[in-house]
Design an enzyme around this catalytic site. Structure first.
Site, PDB file in Angstrom:
ATOM      1  CB  CYS A 116      -0.946   0.012   1.195  1.00  0.00           C
ATOM      2  SG  CYS A 116      -2.249  -1.226   1.092  1.00  0.00           S
ATOM      3  CG  HIS A 256      -3.081   3.742   2.461  1.00  0.00           C
ATOM      4  ND1 HIS A 256      -3.549   3.412   1.204  1.00  0.00           N
ATOM      5  CD2 HIS A 256      -3.111   2.585   3.182  1.00  0.00           C
ATOM      6  CE1 HIS A 256      -3.846   2.130   1.167  1.00  0.00           C
ATOM      7  NE2 HIS A 256      -3.581   1.604   2.359  1.00  0.00           N
ATOM      8  CG  ASN A 286      -6.650  -0.404   1.153  1.00  0.00           C
ATOM      9  OD1 ASN A 286      -6.036   0.152   0.251  1.00  0.00           O
ATOM     10  ND2 ASN A 286      -6.038  -1.018   2.159  1.00  0.00           N
TER      11      ASN A 286
END
Length: 332
Positions: A116, A256, A286
């Site tokens: 990520c 994020h 996500n």
């Protein structure tokens, strides 16, 4: 000659049409909208449908959006970086295919994988290439088809992830705008907490690995949450201190989009008010490498030339970090 800095000069994005809502997930696994929303902040996520469509498709659409909006000739691009955790296939670089498909035939290209944190680390890489003076236009794309590695009978992971892509163009700047500083970190302690067991060199595909569902993402949610909250907050606070930035100096937190509670903990530690925290997790979930550029894509019109943006991310492995960037243009 003034110092060269690397500035973002164009943004593009793409998300698939198909919406997987919490209500639909309620019919698939033992969960409910209230539980998902309270713990993650997610209401829906986008899923790429269509036979033979992979991460490259998402990346190509986002890149084309950027090129069209910015009226940019793809032949002028020197380098295409594809930040992704879900390449189309092993061995053959997905970024190379994307570059060819968008007409960036004068560019070289490759993939960058840091879970990520891939796009954040890609920002560091793209900026270094620009600041070296060697290249003038670097296209950085963050794209992931997470639905390809998610077990939709596992309620711990299927509620979190979605598909999407975002792209930014880095170019030289002589006004002191663009990339300012970075704090990037990694720690192999996280190797077992967020992973996909099979499919790599250590555990190649077999009937046994498929039957055991080892080709899907596994996440130890409690451990990842604990490290992510601490990690993202630490580096974001450090980059502010190192650059003498108060919470009033920060115009936008670009964090994020993994979990709303992690984002809130990071902004609280930084002292940044809620109105400065960019959020779109409720729409997309996500999207791994795509969360940061999709935030830029969604909120580009809000940014003003000279705005201070603090980026923060945390990913499997573990990888994490923060980047301080000054926005370089006003969107007309």
């Amino acid at each position: 000659m003034s110092k060269i800095t690397a500035a973002i000069t164009a943004v593009g994005g793409y998300v698939p049409d198909f919406v997987l809502s919490n209500q639909v997930l309620e019919t698939m696994v033992d969960t409910n909208d209230e539980w998902i929303t309270t713990r993650t902040g997610i209401k829906e996520r986008r899923i790429l449908k269509g036979e033979g469509l992979g991460t490259s498709y998402l990346a190509i659409q986002a890149a084309k959006d950027l090129l069209k909006k910015g009226n940019i000739d793809p032949l002028e691009i020197d380098l295409v970086l594809l930040a992704t955790a879900t390449p189309d296939m092993l061995v053959a670089s997905t970024g190379v295919y994307v570059a060819s498909q968008i007409g960036a035939t004068n560019a070289f290209a490759y993939d960058l994988q840091a879970a990520c944190s891939s796009f954040l680390f890609g920002m560091s890489t793209a900026s270094a290439y620009i600041e070296s003076g060697r290249y003038k236009k670097v296209l950085l794309i963050g794209a992931d088809k997470m639905s390809s590695i998610i077990d939709y009978t596992d309620r711990a992971t299927c509620i979190i992830f979605g598909d999407g892509a975002g792209a930014v163009l880095f170019e030289p700047n002589h006004e002191g705008l663009g990339f300012q500083d970075e704090v990037l970190r990694s720690d192999g302690i996280g190797r077992d907490f967020l992973k996909m067991d099979a499919g790599g060199s250590m555990l190649p595909p077999s009937h046994e690995t498929i039957d055991a569902k080892q080709h899907f993402v596994f996440q130890d949610g409690k451990q990842v949450y604990k490290y992510a909250v601490t990690g993202m907050a630490d580096v974001s606070e450090k980059i502010m201190q190192r650059n003498n930035l108060s919470h009033e100096d920060v115009n936008w937190l670009v964090a994020h989009q993994a979990n709303r509670r992690i984002i809130d903990a990071t902004s609280s530690r930084m002292g940044v008010e809620d109105s400065k925290v960019l959020i779109n997790i409720e729409k997309y979930g996500n999207t791994t490498s795509a969360t940061l550029p999709l935030l830029l894509f969604d909120f580009e019109k809000k940014f003003k030339k000279g705005d201070n943006l603090i980026f923060a991310a945390f990913g499997g492995g573990f990888t994490w970090g923060s980047i301080y960037l000054k926005w370089a243009y006003n969107r007309e």
